[in-house]
Design a protein around this motif. Sequence first.
Motif, PDB file in Angstrom:
ATOM      1  N   GLY A 128       1.137  14.952   6.086  1.00 25.12           N
ATOM      2  CA  GLY A 128       1.510  15.289   6.823  1.00 25.12           C
ATOM      3  C   GLY A 128       1.907  13.592   7.537  1.00 25.12           C
ATOM      4  N   ARG A 129       1.529  12.794   7.725  1.00 22.10           N
ATOM      5  CA  ARG A 129       1.111  11.546   8.885  1.00 22.10           C
ATOM      6  C   ARG A 129       2.723  11.426   9.074  1.00 22.10           C
ATOM      7  N   TRP A 130       3.568  11.554   8.066  1.00 22.16           N
ATOM      8  CA  TRP A 130       5.357  11.737   8.457  1.00 22.16           C
ATOM      9  C   TRP A 130       6.084  12.711   8.377  1.00 22.16           C
ATOM     10  N   GLY A 131       5.624  13.878   8.309  1.00 21.95           N
ATOM     11  CA  GLY A 131       6.097  15.214   8.762  1.00 21.95           C
ATOM     12  C   GLY A 131       6.324  16.322   7.766  1.00 21.95           C
ATOM     13  N   TYR A 132       6.005  16.116   6.785  1.00 21.49           N
ATOM     14  CA  TYR A 132       5.556  17.010   5.467  1.00 21.49           C
ATOM     15  C   TYR A 132       4.620  17.910   5.556  1.00 21.49           C
ATOM     16  N   GLU A 133       4.842  19.568   5.315  1.00 21.18           N
ATOM     17  CA  GLU A 133       4.232  20.451   5.609  1.00 21.18           C
ATOM     18  C   GLU A 133       4.429  21.271   5.117  1.00 21.18           C
ATOM     19  N   PHE A 134       3.359  22.051   4.645  1.00 25.24           N
ATOM     20  CA  PHE A 134       3.210  23.597   3.347  1.00 25.24           C
ATOM     21  C   PHE A 134       4.707  24.183   3.449  1.00 25.24           C
ATOM     22  N   CYS A 135       5.113  24.221   1.834  1.00 26.44           N
ATOM     23  CA  CYS A 135       6.621  24.540   1.630  1.00 26.44           C
ATOM     24  C   CYS A 135       6.561  26.145   0.907  1.00 26.44           C
ATOM     25  N   SER A 136       6.693  26.082   0.093  1.00 28.61           N
ATOM     26  CA  SER A 136       5.745  27.377  -0.815  1.00 28.61           C
ATOM     27  C   SER A 136       4.849  26.613  -1.874  1.00 28.61           C
ATOM     28  N   GLY A 137       3.834  27.943  -2.045  1.00 28.18           N
ATOM     29  CA  GLY A 137       2.809  27.757  -2.617  1.00 28.18           C
ATOM     30  C   GLY A 137       2.481  28.750  -3.845  1.00 28.18           C
ATOM     31  N   SER A 180       1.102  -1.280  -0.069  1.00 30.04           N
ATOM     32  CA  SER A 180      -0.081  -0.002   0.321  1.00 30.04           C
ATOM     33  C   SER A 180       1.042   1.263   0.159  1.00 30.04           C
ATOM     34  N   GLY A 181       0.697   2.590  -0.758  1.00 23.02           N
ATOM     35  CA  GLY A 181       0.809   3.641  -0.607  1.00 23.02           C
ATOM     36  C   GLY A 181       1.193   3.979   1.489  1.00 23.02           C
ATOM     37  N   ARG A 182       0.850   3.803   1.845  1.00 24.47           N
ATOM     38  CA  ARG A 182       0.863   3.714   3.639  1.00 24.47           C
ATOM     39  C   ARG A 182       2.033   3.133   3.656  1.00 24.47           C
ATOM     40  N   GLU A 183       2.680   1.428   3.482  1.00 26.17           N
ATOM     41  CA  GLU A 183       3.646   0.824   3.775  1.00 26.17           C
ATOM     42  C   GLU A 183       4.620   1.564   3.263  1.00 26.17           C
ATOM     43  N   THR A 184       4.838   1.757   2.178  1.00 21.58           N
ATOM     44  CA  THR A 184       5.868   2.093   1.436  1.00 21.58           C
ATOM     45  C   THR A 184       6.426   3.994   1.766  1.00 21.58           C
ATOM     46  N   TRP A 197      10.146   4.911   3.089  1.00 25.94           N
ATOM     47  CA  TRP A 197      10.996   5.212   2.735  1.00 25.94           C
ATOM     48  C   TRP A 197      11.299   6.882   3.625  1.00 25.94           C
ATOM     49  N   ASP A 198       9.629   7.027   4.411  1.00 24.32           N
ATOM     50  CA  ASP A 198      10.478   8.260   5.441  1.00 24.32           C
ATOM     51  C   ASP A 198      11.427   7.195   6.381  1.00 24.32           C
ATOM     52  N   ARG A 199      11.612   5.600   6.638  1.00 27.90           N
ATOM     53  CA  ARG A 199      12.159   5.315   7.691  1.00 27.90           C
ATOM     54  C   ARG A 199      13.634   5.011   6.803  1.00 27.90           C
ATOM     55  N   PHE A 200      13.914   5.052   5.577  1.00 25.29           N
ATOM     56  CA  PHE A 200      15.042   5.243   5.399  1.00 25.29           C
ATOM     57  C   PHE A 200      15.654   6.188   5.293  1.00 25.29           C
ATOM     58  N   CYS A 201      15.174   7.639   4.913  1.00 24.53           N
ATOM     59  CA  CYS A 201      15.259   9.033   5.082  1.00 24.53           C
ATOM     60  C   CYS A 201      15.517   9.538   6.709  1.00 24.53           C
ATOM     61  N   ARG A 202      15.021   8.259   7.411  1.00 29.08           N
ATOM     62  CA  ARG A 202      15.212   9.262   8.984  1.00 29.08           C
ATOM     63  C   ARG A 202      16.225   8.154   9.538  1.00 29.08           C
ATOM     64  N   ILE A 203      16.994   6.847   9.299  1.00 31.82           N
ATOM     65  CA  ILE A 203      17.941   5.814   9.557  1.00 31.82           C
ATOM     66  C   ILE A 203      19.820   6.504   8.858  1.00 31.82           C
ATOM     67  N   LEU A 204      19.340   7.336   7.841  1.00 34.23           N
ATOM     68  CA  LEU A 204      20.499   7.221   6.971  1.00 34.23           C
ATOM     69  C   LEU A 204      20.775   8.722   7.286  1.00 34.23           C
ATOM     70  N   ARG A 205      19.525   9.246   7.808  1.00 34.80           N
ATOM     71  CA  ARG A 205      19.719  11.190   8.493  1.00 34.80           C
ATOM     72  C   ARG A 205      19.567  12.139   7.087  1.00 34.80           C
ATOM     73  N   SER A 207      18.567  15.294   5.308  1.00 34.83           N
ATOM     74  CA  SER A 207      18.520  16.304   5.687  1.00 34.83           C
ATOM     75  C   SER A 207      17.281  17.196   5.959  1.00 34.83           C
ATOM     76  N   LYS A 208      16.750  17.307   5.106  1.00 34.91           N
ATOM     77  CA  LYS A 208      15.468  17.817   3.990  1.00 34.91           C
ATOM     78  C   LYS A 208      14.638  17.275   3.173  1.00 34.91           C
ATOM     79  N   VAL A 209      13.249  17.052   3.245  1.00 30.12           N
ATOM     80  CA  VAL A 209      13.075  16.224   1.898  1.00 30.12           C
ATOM     81  C   VAL A 209      11.424  16.395   1.433  1.00 30.12           C
ATOM     82  N   SER A 210      11.569  17.178   0.265  1.00 27.63           N
ATOM     83  CA  SER A 210      10.529  17.637  -0.286  1.00 27.63           C
ATOM     84  C   SER A 210       9.455  16.958  -1.549  1.00 27.63           C
ATOM     85  N   LEU A 211       8.471  17.293  -1.119  1.00 30.88           N
ATOM     86  CA  LEU A 211       7.853  16.586  -2.382  1.00 30.88           C
ATOM     87  C   LEU A 211       6.549  17.731  -2.693  1.00 30.88           C
ATOM     88  N   LYS A 212       6.113  16.809  -4.129  1.00 27.03           N
ATOM     89  CA  LYS A 212       5.312  18.313  -4.691  1.00 27.03           C
ATOM     90  C   LYS A 212       4.020  17.078  -4.867  1.00 27.03           C
TER      91      LYS A 212
END
Length: 337
Positions: A207-216, A160-164, A168-176, A178-183
């Motif tokens: 937002g469940r994984w900490g993504y917040e509004f950055c630019s619009g 599922s998308g949530r499992e994926t 991805w979130d765990r991979f980014c956190r473990i490998l430290r 810095s910042k991750v963006s998405l459209k």
Amino acid sequence: MLIPISETCQRRNRSPRKIDIQKFCDPSIKPTGFGACFRHNIHIFLQEHAEPEENEVDGNRAWCTVIGLASNRFLPFYIIEEKCAPFAVCGHCIYGGWREILICKSKYHVIIPMDGEWNNQLKGGVLDVRTHILHGMIHSNGYGHLICINGIEGGSKFISGRETMDLWDRFCRILRASKVSLKDVSKKRSMELRLLYAVAFGHTWFGRWGYEFCSGSLGVTAATYSHAVATLSGVLLEDALVSVGEANSHKVVADIIGHYKSLSKSKLTTVRDVLRFILYISCCRCDTFKRVQPSEYKKIESILLASKNWPAGRVTTCLNSMLNFLKAKTGEVERRG
């Protein structure tokens, strides 16, 4: 029928390294051996958890590890190192507002192909495909971008998308990273999912994984966006009905809202309440919401036909689409007449 990944690796004379997705995505399990810098952590991960691919991908080195799912299936998790040309520009960084970030000499693509490609070697042009289950990219300086994600609704049969996103979130956190963006261009049918979730829950699906509004677009700021979401969320259903205007449309919307009010055990008073409840029952499997009363659709059909704004054939097609959608979600729909 899919061939298990382990058999595929045996045919290629490889001994795959496997990662249990439940343990890897469990935040209570702290990994060891990683430092504070992504540039070094990615090399540690490749050395300890991945095997190099025999062939390069578009001239780039690639590694693969195997992720074990709870369903006893295994999926490939590829990492491709892409070398960057001097003075290269990253469009994702510019879009995310990181113009001041210097581009590094290399970036790492994280790819999980769609189900049908699990037993095949990566082909050329794979970095430009947007139908992968997961495609993320992280510069060696730790700044990264989630390029695309496709779960069950995107075509996958096993993850599922949530499992994926957990992976991805765990991979980014473990490998430290810095910042991750998405459209965020995800949709629920024809509606922007970011709008539905923001109004219903106060944050987007990501937002469940900490993504917040950055630019619009059009100069929209975070403050303006937050104010707009709060305003829409707090609109009373009575006020929303008044704004509908046309009599026939008003009755249709009122009947829809009344239907969901009758299903809910708690009182629905605002737009946020009803949207949150609709999103909840759209994925609910309990018997309370399994059977759809055909009389409700006959009522809506008669109202739409009486308005004379819609051809009879188009009304029937629309209602049939609604029935098919609900059948896919709940597994059971009763229809008469």
